[in-house]
Design a protein around this motif. Structure first.
Motif, mmCIF file in Angstrom:
data_model
loop_
_atom_site.group_PDB
_atom_site.id
_atom_site.type_symbol
_atom_site.label_atom_id
_atom_site.label_comp_id
_atom_site.label_asym_id
_atom_site.label_seq_id
_atom_site.Cartn_x
_atom_site.Cartn_y
_atom_site.Cartn_z
ATOM 1 N N TYR A 54 0.820 -1.212 0.000
ATOM 2 C CA TYR A 54 0.000 0.000 0.000
ATOM 3 C C TYR A 54 0.855 1.263 0.000
ATOM 4 O O TYR A 54 0.499 2.258 -0.626
ATOM 5 C CB TYR A 54 -0.965 0.000 1.180
ATOM 6 N N ARG A 113 0.686 4.091 -2.931
ATOM 7 C CA ARG A 113 0.482 5.512 -2.613
ATOM 8 C C ARG A 113 1.586 6.353 -3.238
ATOM 9 O O ARG A 113 1.331 7.428 -3.800
ATOM 10 C CB ARG A 113 0.435 5.706 -1.094
ATOM 11 N N GLU A 134 0.549 2.961 4.850
ATOM 12 C CA GLU A 134 0.699 1.498 4.879
ATOM 13 C C GLU A 134 0.073 0.906 6.141
ATOM 14 O O GLU A 134 -0.706 -0.044 6.080
ATOM 15 C CB GLU A 134 2.187 1.136 4.801
ATOM 16 N N ALA A 144 -3.753 1.303 6.181
ATOM 17 C CA ALA A 144 -4.385 0.373 5.242
ATOM 18 C C ALA A 144 -4.422 -1.038 5.819
ATOM 19 O O ALA A 144 -5.443 -1.733 5.728
ATOM 20 C CB ALA A 144 -3.648 0.392 3.905
ATOM 21 N N LYS A 176 -7.783 -3.014 6.744
ATOM 22 C CA LYS A 176 -8.009 -4.300 6.076
ATOM 23 C C LYS A 176 -8.400 -5.373 7.085
ATOM 24 O O LYS A 176 -9.380 -6.104 6.896
ATOM 25 C CB LYS A 176 -6.748 -4.707 5.311
ATOM 26 N N GLU A 224 -10.359 -4.378 -0.418
ATOM 27 C CA GLU A 224 -9.317 -3.743 -1.229
ATOM 28 C C GLU A 224 -9.858 -2.501 -1.945
ATOM 29 O O GLU A 224 -9.197 -1.466 -1.985
ATOM 30 C CB GLU A 224 -8.810 -4.761 -2.261
ATOM 31 N N ILE A 254 -10.173 0.375 0.567
ATOM 32 C CA ILE A 254 -8.844 0.881 0.956
ATOM 33 C C ILE A 254 -8.256 1.738 -0.151
ATOM 34 O O ILE A 254 -7.724 2.831 0.103
ATOM 35 C CB ILE A 254 -7.904 -0.279 1.330
ATOM 36 N N LEU A 255 -8.351 1.276 -1.387
ATOM 37 C CA LEU A 255 -7.799 2.046 -2.496
ATOM 38 C C LEU A 255 -8.468 3.400 -2.627
ATOM 39 O O LEU A 255 -7.799 4.420 -2.819
ATOM 40 C CB LEU A 255 -7.922 1.254 -3.799
ATOM 41 N N ILE A 260 -5.465 5.263 -0.611
ATOM 42 C CA ILE A 260 -4.401 5.323 -1.623
ATOM 43 C C ILE A 260 -4.659 6.430 -2.635
ATOM 44 O O ILE A 260 -3.798 7.266 -2.899
ATOM 45 C CB ILE A 260 -4.259 3.966 -2.348
#
Length: 118
Positions: free
Chosen positions: A33, A37, A66, A69, A73, A108, A111-112, A116
Motif C-alpha cells: 500500500y 500511494r 501502509e 491500510a 483491512k 481492497e 482501501i484504495l 491510496i
C-alpha cells in the motif's frame, strides 16, 4: 541570510562539480500500500510528491498510509466475516476460497478509494 558552515563534498560529473547530497530516510521498507500511494503521488500529484520528498515527509507519510491500510483491512475483514460467514473450509474448500477472495476484493476497493487514491 545566516548560512550554517557545512562540510560538503563534491563529485566531478563531466565538466560539473555536483554536491554529494543524501536524504536521511528510515530504511524500513514499504509494503504494497505504501508503494501504491507513492506511485499515485508521483503520477497524479507531482508537486505534492516532490515537496514531501524534499522535506523528508514522504517516507513517514507512506509508512503511515501502509499501517492505516493494514489496520483497516484487518478490521473490515473481521466485520465482513461476521456479517457473511464463510462456508466450512474442510467440507468445501473451493467455495471457502471464492468467498474469502470476494470479501478481500471488497475490502481492497474501499482501501484504495479511501487511503491510496485520496
Amino acid at each position: 541570510m545566516n548560512m550554517m558552515n557545512r562540510n560538503v563534498t563534491y563529485s566531478t560529473v563531466g565538466d560539473y562539480q555536483l554536491p554529494n547530497l543524501t536524504l536521511n530516510q528510515p530504511q524500513k521498507p514499504l509494503g504494497r500500500y505504501g508503494r501504491m500511494r507513492r506511485m499515485y503521488l508521483m503520477e497524479n500529484r507531482p508537486v505534492l510528491y516532490n515537496s514531501m520528498l524534499l522535506t523528508g515527509k514522504l517516507h513517514p507519510h507512506l509508512l503511515e498510509v501502509e499501517q492505516a491500510a493494514e489496520n483497516q483491512k484487518q478490521q473490515m475483514m473481521t466485520e465482513l466475516l461476521k456479517q457473511n460467514p464463510a462456508p466450512d473450509k474442510a467440507k468445501n474448500q473451493l467455495m471457502w476460497v471464492q468467498h474469502m477472495n470476494s470479501l478481500k476484493a471488497q475490502v481492497e476497493e474501499v482501501i484504495l478509494m479511501e487511503l491510496i487514491y485520496n
